[in-house]
Every structure is written in C-alpha cells, then in structure tokens.
Design a protein around this motif. Structure first.
Motif, PDB file in Angstrom:
ATOM      1  N   PHE A 140       0.595  -0.957   0.320  1.00  0.00           N
ATOM      2  CA  PHE A 140      -0.683  -0.197  -0.565  1.00  0.00           C
ATOM      3  C   PHE A 140       1.043   1.333   0.291  1.00  0.00           C
ATOM      4  N   ASN A 141       1.862   1.418   0.613  1.00  0.00           N
ATOM      5  CA  ASN A 141       3.468   2.349   0.742  1.00  0.00           C
ATOM      6  C   ASN A 141       3.162   3.042  -0.459  1.00  0.00           C
ATOM      7  N   LYS A 142       2.849   1.863  -1.342  1.00  0.00           N
ATOM      8  CA  LYS A 142       3.414   2.557  -3.679  1.00  0.00           C
ATOM      9  C   LYS A 142       2.013   3.401  -3.485  1.00  0.00           C
ATOM     10  N   VAL A 143       0.721   3.799  -3.182  1.00  0.00           N
ATOM     11  CA  VAL A 143      -0.106   4.417  -3.383  1.00  0.00           C
ATOM     12  C   VAL A 143      -1.336   4.981  -3.076  1.00  0.00           C
ATOM     13  N   ALA A 144      -0.478   4.957  -1.385  1.00  0.00           N
ATOM     14  CA  ALA A 144      -1.437   5.806  -0.137  1.00  0.00           C
ATOM     15  C   ALA A 144      -0.360   5.572   0.838  1.00  0.00           C
ATOM     16  N   PRO A 145       0.999   6.896   0.917  1.00  0.00           N
ATOM     17  CA  PRO A 145       2.028   6.639   1.163  1.00  0.00           C
ATOM     18  C   PRO A 145       1.464   6.836   2.499  1.00  0.00           C
ATOM     19  N   TYR A 146       0.842   7.639   2.935  1.00  0.00           N
ATOM     20  CA  TYR A 146       0.274   8.135   4.427  1.00  0.00           C
ATOM     21  C   TYR A 146       0.316   7.486   5.251  1.00  0.00           C
ATOM     22  N   TYR A 147       0.895   6.899   6.404  1.00  0.00           N
ATOM     23  CA  TYR A 147       0.432   5.504   6.714  1.00  0.00           C
ATOM     24  C   TYR A 147       0.450   6.285   8.512  1.00  0.00           C
ATOM     25  N   TYR A 148      -0.446   6.413   9.445  1.00  0.00           N
ATOM     26  CA  TYR A 148      -1.392   7.004  10.360  1.00  0.00           C
ATOM     27  C   TYR A 148      -0.906   5.805  11.264  1.00  0.00           C
ATOM     28  N   TYR A 149      -1.289   6.377  12.922  1.00  0.00           N
ATOM     29  CA  TYR A 149      -0.797   5.956  13.761  1.00  0.00           C
ATOM     30  C   TYR A 149      -1.456   6.475  15.071  1.00  0.00           C
ATOM     31  N   PRO A 150      -2.236   6.012  15.907  1.00  0.00           N
ATOM     32  CA  PRO A 150      -2.774   4.931  16.068  1.00  0.00           C
ATOM     33  C   PRO A 150      -4.001   3.992  15.962  1.00  0.00           C
ATOM     34  N   GLY A 151      -3.990   2.596  15.359  1.00  0.00           N
ATOM     35  CA  GLY A 151      -5.776   2.368  15.007  1.00  0.00           C
ATOM     36  C   GLY A 151      -6.053   2.550  15.889  1.00  0.00           C
ATOM     37  N   PHE A 152      -7.078   2.728  16.336  1.00  0.00           N
ATOM     38  CA  PHE A 152      -7.525   3.557  17.451  1.00  0.00           C
ATOM     39  C   PHE A 152      -9.005   2.767  17.581  1.00  0.00           C
ATOM     40  N   TRP A 153      -9.166   1.915  17.002  1.00  0.00           N
ATOM     41  CA  TRP A 153     -10.435   1.268  16.225  1.00  0.00           C
ATOM     42  C   TRP A 153      -9.595  -0.245  16.779  1.00  0.00           C
ATOM     43  N   GLU A 154      -8.421  -0.372  17.413  1.00  0.00           N
ATOM     44  CA  GLU A 154      -8.148  -2.036  17.184  1.00  0.00           C
ATOM     45  C   GLU A 154      -6.406  -1.748  18.242  1.00  0.00           C
ATOM     46  N   GLY A 155      -7.175  -2.186  19.397  1.00  0.00           N
ATOM     47  CA  GLY A 155      -6.076  -1.524  20.723  1.00  0.00           C
ATOM     48  C   GLY A 155      -5.919  -3.274  21.169  1.00  0.00           C
ATOM     49  N   GLY A 156      -6.705  -4.224  20.541  1.00  0.00           N
ATOM     50  CA  GLY A 156      -6.093  -5.196  21.374  1.00  0.00           C
ATOM     51  C   GLY A 156      -6.728  -6.030  20.624  1.00  0.00           C
ATOM     52  N   PRO A 157      -6.376  -6.613  19.308  1.00  0.00           N
ATOM     53  CA  PRO A 157      -7.432  -7.497  18.538  1.00  0.00           C
ATOM     54  C   PRO A 157      -7.490  -8.775  19.716  1.00  0.00           C
ATOM     55  N   THR A 158      -8.635  -9.259  19.605  1.00  0.00           N
ATOM     56  CA  THR A 158      -8.338 -10.890  20.102  1.00  0.00           C
ATOM     57  C   THR A 158      -9.085 -11.896  19.260  1.00  0.00           C
ATOM     58  N   ILE A 159      -8.189 -12.349  18.323  1.00  0.00           N
ATOM     59  CA  ILE A 159      -9.215 -13.514  17.841  1.00  0.00           C
ATOM     60  C   ILE A 159      -9.183 -14.986  18.173  1.00  0.00           C
ATOM     61  N   HIS A 160     -10.453 -15.243  17.971  1.00  0.00           N
ATOM     62  CA  HIS A 160     -11.181 -15.747  18.799  1.00  0.00           C
ATOM     63  C   HIS A 160     -10.924 -18.282  18.258  1.00  0.00           C
ATOM     64  N   PHE A 161     -10.737 -18.698  19.348  1.00  0.00           N
ATOM     65  CA  PHE A 161     -10.982 -20.203  18.163  1.00  0.00           C
ATOM     66  C   PHE A 161     -12.923 -20.564  18.655  1.00  0.00           C
ATOM     67  N   PHE A 162     -13.342 -20.821  18.028  1.00  0.00           N
ATOM     68  CA  PHE A 162     -14.963 -20.912  18.296  1.00  0.00           C
ATOM     69  C   PHE A 162     -15.434 -22.524  17.847  1.00  0.00           C
TER      70      PHE A 162
END
Lengths: 345, 345
Positions: A208-230
């Motif tokens: 993505f750096n080639k087409v949209a170079p501004y790389y923002y932080y933090p991803g405030f919508w994902e502070g510590g995303p947990t992946i689950h086994f269901f």
C-alpha cells in the motif's frame, strides 16, 4: 515414578475441521490456528486432530460463525467482530474503538470476567469461544492525502468496517466495505482515499505504501484485537473434560505466541516500509478526541437497545478505567524511558 | 466423531513435588504454580499430579534450583535470577535492569530465540525451564526520604539484591540482603532507608506505606520479570512427548494468567495505598540515566568473562532495540491517549 495406571483409559479420537477466517498468506494469524492444532495434537498423543483450512476453502469468512453454530464445521479461528451485523455484542470479543490494549484485554478476559461474560453471550449463538491470538495495537491505515485535522476526514472514502466504520461515519468519513484483494487497485485508482489493514508485517505484503503513502497511527479502533477459536457448543459440551482443558491451554499458548510473532516481525517490516516511502504520521489529537466522543455515542446508542452489549461493554469500560490507572504508573514510565534509550547501552 | 481408538494407550502416572519460591501469602505468584498443577492434572485426566509446596516447607528458596538439579524435588516455580550467584546468566531468565517489558519478554522468549537460548544454558545446570508467570513492571520500592536527584542515593541503605544491587551500588547505594519478613521492622527502626518488593497488591499486605511513605516508580530493574517452572532435566527427558506438550502449554496459560491477576488486583491496591499515605513519585530522570549507564557497565563486565551471559544478553538487547522500535509507534501512542482519557466516555 513412571508407574503404569491400574486401568488403561480409552480416550476417544476426535477429527475436527477448523475454518480460518484468514488466508494462508497472513501467516501470523493463520499460523496461530496451525499452532493450536499442533499443540492439541501433541498434548492428546494424536487423539485430537484438527485440520485447518484457509478462509473460503470450505467456508467463507463472513459465514464462519454461522457454519460453526450449525455444525457445518466444528471450529473456526476468526474475529468475533466480523459477525457484529448479527449482534453488535460480537464486536466486544475482538476489539472496539478505544477499548483495551492486548495486555489489559487478557487481564479482562482471564481475570476480569471477560471470558465468562463473552461465553454466556456466545452460548446464545451456539458457540463456545477461546481467546487465541492478538495483533496488539494496529496501524491506522494507509491514506492518499495527509490529514491535518478532523476537518480533513469529511468525505474521505475509507475501507473500514464494523463499529469502527460507524464511528468514522460520525466524523464525516464514508466507510467502504471491500475485500482485502481489492484494496490496492481501489487505492491506486482513487476509488477510495484510505484503507485500514493490520500492521507493518501484514501491510507490507500488499504494498500500500506505493499508492497511499501516509501511514497513520494508532489504529484507535483496534487496541488489542483478540482472535477467537469458536467451537460448536454441542460439540464442546460433549468433549471429555481433559480435551476441554487441552483446548483451553492450547488457546492460551496460541494467544501469546501470535502476539510474540507480530512483535518479532513488525519492526523489520516497519523499517522496510519507511525505506519504501511510507510516511509515518500520528493522527492529529483532534481526530482522536472526536473519534473517542463518537465511539462512546455509538456504545450508548447500542447499549440502549441491547442488554448483552451493555453488560459486557460496561464491564470492559470499567476494566479500562481501573487497568490504565495502574498501567500508567510503572509500566508506562518504564516504556517511556526505554523508548528514548532503546538503541543505547 | 467420538470413535474409540484402535489400541488403548497406557499413559504413565506421574507424581511430582514442586517447591514454590514463594509463600502462600503471595497468592498471585504462588497461585500460578497451583494453576499450572490444576491445568496439567485436568489435561492429563489426572495422570500427572504435581503437589505444590510453599517456599521453605520442603526446600528453602535459595536452594530450589539446586534441589531440582539434583532431583531432591522434581520441580520448582521460582525466579531464575535468585540463582545468579552460581552464574549471572540465571539473571537473564527473569529480568535485568532496563531489560524487556512483559510483552517484549514474551516476544523474545517465544519467537526471538529466548526460550531456546535459556534452555541451552539451563541444560548445563541440569534444568529445563518453562516461562510461567510475569508481574509486569514492578515498583521502585518504598523510601523513607524523598529522592530529588542521583546525589541523594549516596549512602542509602536499600534492601535490593542480585544484579540490581550491583547496579545500585555503582550509584552509591549500600545494598542490603534481608528476608521479606524483616523488611518492615528494618524500615521502621531505620536500619535500612529503602526496600524494593513487588507492586501494589503484594506491597500492600506488608504495610510499608506506614514506615517508608515514598513509593517510587518504575522499578527499572524489573521491567517484565518472568517466573520459571524448573524441571529436573533427566525427569524432563524421560517424560512422554504428550506430557511435555501438556506442561509447555500449561506454562503458557500460567504465564498469561498471572499477569492478568496482577493487572486486575493492582489498581485497587494502589488506590488503597495512596489513601493510606503512600506518596507516589517517579524516579528523577538523572537517577534513571545514571542507573541505565551503570547497568550496561555491569553487563559489559560480566560479558567479558562469561560467554553464556554475553550471548543471551546480546540477543535480549538486540530484541529490545527492535521491539521498542515498533512498540513506540502504535502501542505507545494508543496507551498515551487512553491514559489521558481512561475515566471518560
């Protein structure tokens, strides 16, 4: 000490299929399901065999929770928040904007009542959930243009989904839902102006750096995303107790190990991305403030009509207030010093 | 799906004793060994029984590693750095001043080669180690007088041990080694001027705030102390592979769960301590700078004559530099915002 037992137990053989919510190419996340399966197999002396399938090979990711609930497949390894359209409470199992970081998410899940509350909700969906992976705080995505204030968000077409999309909408962003594979050409053509993905290691593969170079932080919508086994709840309930324990402990291993992989792989990827033209930028403070306010408006709106969401979010929010009260003291001040001195000594 | 296996396997019965390096009263740390034993028992269907003994009941803490190495007891749950007098390399398994925080320690252990390097060293001591608990960044202890600069450290008699004691000595502190139970009267009488212990939840039980009110942070000598399960290497090697896997996964569970307990219990304890007169103070910046420089002098001195220490410290130091390069971006900026807003919303 290695005495033979009086009676040899007959342990049942289990052959389950697990659909991952992720493609093989996302090797850190996909790999956590393989780690889980390997560990479960090793602990059970080969009696529990879980075959891991990439997203879409047997079940597409958007149908994974439903496929497990109806026992089309016994297990999935996916993000709970993908299924928030069915009930927004699903979002709380993974991450919501300005929720918990990975460390406090584990604190809440393991000792703050989080796992039990989530499983009371998942049971209504005929699912049993085991936390099994975390990415840590994600990045705020790739933007074609610089954002200097919250004003600049108005009219931005951004690939962002779920509750985060609803929050961004309140700030004037036009959320777009497009599959991972379509992000690059959409950014290139300017069909969209921004897209969030994960973090340096995964983002790097997509260029993505080639087409949209501004790389923002933090991803405030994902502070510590947990992946689950269901796991299908009926299948879970009929497991012998030792097999349940094996899966819970393998989940804990996968949970830590996936975070460890990201922490090990992200630094090199971040350096490569910057060398490749990515412009690393913090979100302006007023963007964060506006998003924080909008997020809590969304939570209040959902809570007004959804008792499960309200109960679990209230618990998570209380944990956030207490957790950061302590975290800000020793942990944060140590990190502050270490960050300034990380290459010295 | 629950088919009986072709041949019923006979799994051996294991009865081991585990000596904890901690008293029952430190319920978070001591409890992690009980959690491990409970999970191992559950996963093995009762075939692996590990009986947990408090420090001193069968083996005193300073002899725990040796007792496991010689098979006086099969296992211990203790801090590797307690045994640094035998070889300073032991210190790296737990924490050294300005080392890694809990998150990066796990990154290094699980994916950065840490576990393998440590176990190559522990094998020379006839031990096998499994990470099984973390306290997070500890507090900088209780001080009778305020410290306003590094100058004020000169002549301070402080209860602090290990490599941290050597570092503090370079700053003019006179390290004292006294048992936990003697700290309170020593502070009260003024025999010592300061004492480090753990963090709010454990410190509160000992009431130090009444006799040494200045409560400093961060405990820069313990950024992410890992507690280890040590197993006699011969006993480990003769375990069936499934039992090894069970112990490794139970270790991962205990590792995360102990951190979760601290994060859940420390906030309330911190509030009580402050209500009880504790004066929360950050170490002055020049204290941290001087201690950082002194720490790396100590590491250079040890590395000059100890190849194991050098190899493992070099790896940990490199991980610190890379790990914080990424950690400072999304993770730290998210935490910064969350800390300021933790009670809002």
């Amino acid at each position: 000490p290695l005495a033979a037992p009086a009676i040899a137990q007959e342990a049942p053989t289990i052959r389950w299929r697990l659909t991952s919510g992720f493609p093989r190419s996302l090797d850190t996340i996909y790999g956590a399901a393989e780690t889980f399966a390997d560990h479960v197999k090793a602990m059970s002396g080969g009696k529990i065999e879980i075959q891991v399938f990439p997203a879409g090979e047997i079940v597409p990711t958007p149908q994974a929770a439903e496929a497990v609930a109806t026992n089309t497949v016994e297990m999935a390894h996916t993000c709970s928040y993908y299924y928030w359209g069915k009930d927004p409470t699903f979002a709380l199992g993974t991450a919501v904007p300005f929720g918990l970081n990975a460390r406090l998410m584990n604190g809440w899940l393991y000792q703050g009542g989080g796992n039990d509350m989530l499983n009371a909700f998942y049971a209504k969906q005929n699912l049993y959930g085991i936390a099994g992976g975390n990415t840590g705080v994600q990045m705020g995505g790739w933007w074609r243009k610089e954002i200097t204030s919250a004003e600049d968000l108005k009219g931005v077409k951004m690939r962002i989904a779920g509750i985060a999309g609803k929050v961004m909408e309140k700030l004037g962003v036009v959320p777009q839902q497009i599959p991972g594979g379509d992000i690059y050409p959409s950014l290139e053509r300017g069909t969209i102006d921004a897209a969030e993905w994960i973090g340096p290691y995964d983002d790097q593969k997509l260029g993505f750096n080639k087409v949209a170079p501004y790389y923002y932080y933090p991803g405030f919508w994902e502070g510590g995303p947990t992946i689950h086994f269901f796991i299908n709840l009926d299948k879970w309930n009929e497991l012998p107790e030792d097999y349940k324990a094996i899966m819970i402990n393998a989940g804990a291993y996968a949970n830590t190990d996936m975070m460890a992989r990201y922490d090990t792989l992200n630094p090199g990827a971040l350096k490569s991305l910057i060398a490749g033209g990515a412009k690393l930028k913090p979100f302006p403070q007023d963007v964060l403030e506006a998003a924080f306010a909008a997020s809590h408006e969304v939570y209040d709106e959902i809570s007004a009509s959804n008792a499960d969401f309200k109960q679990i979010w209230d618990s998570m929010k209380a944990y956030r207030g207490e957790g950061y009260l302590w975290y800000q003291v020793a942990e944060y001040s140590f990190d502050t010093f270490q960050i300034r001195n990380r290459t010295k000594g």
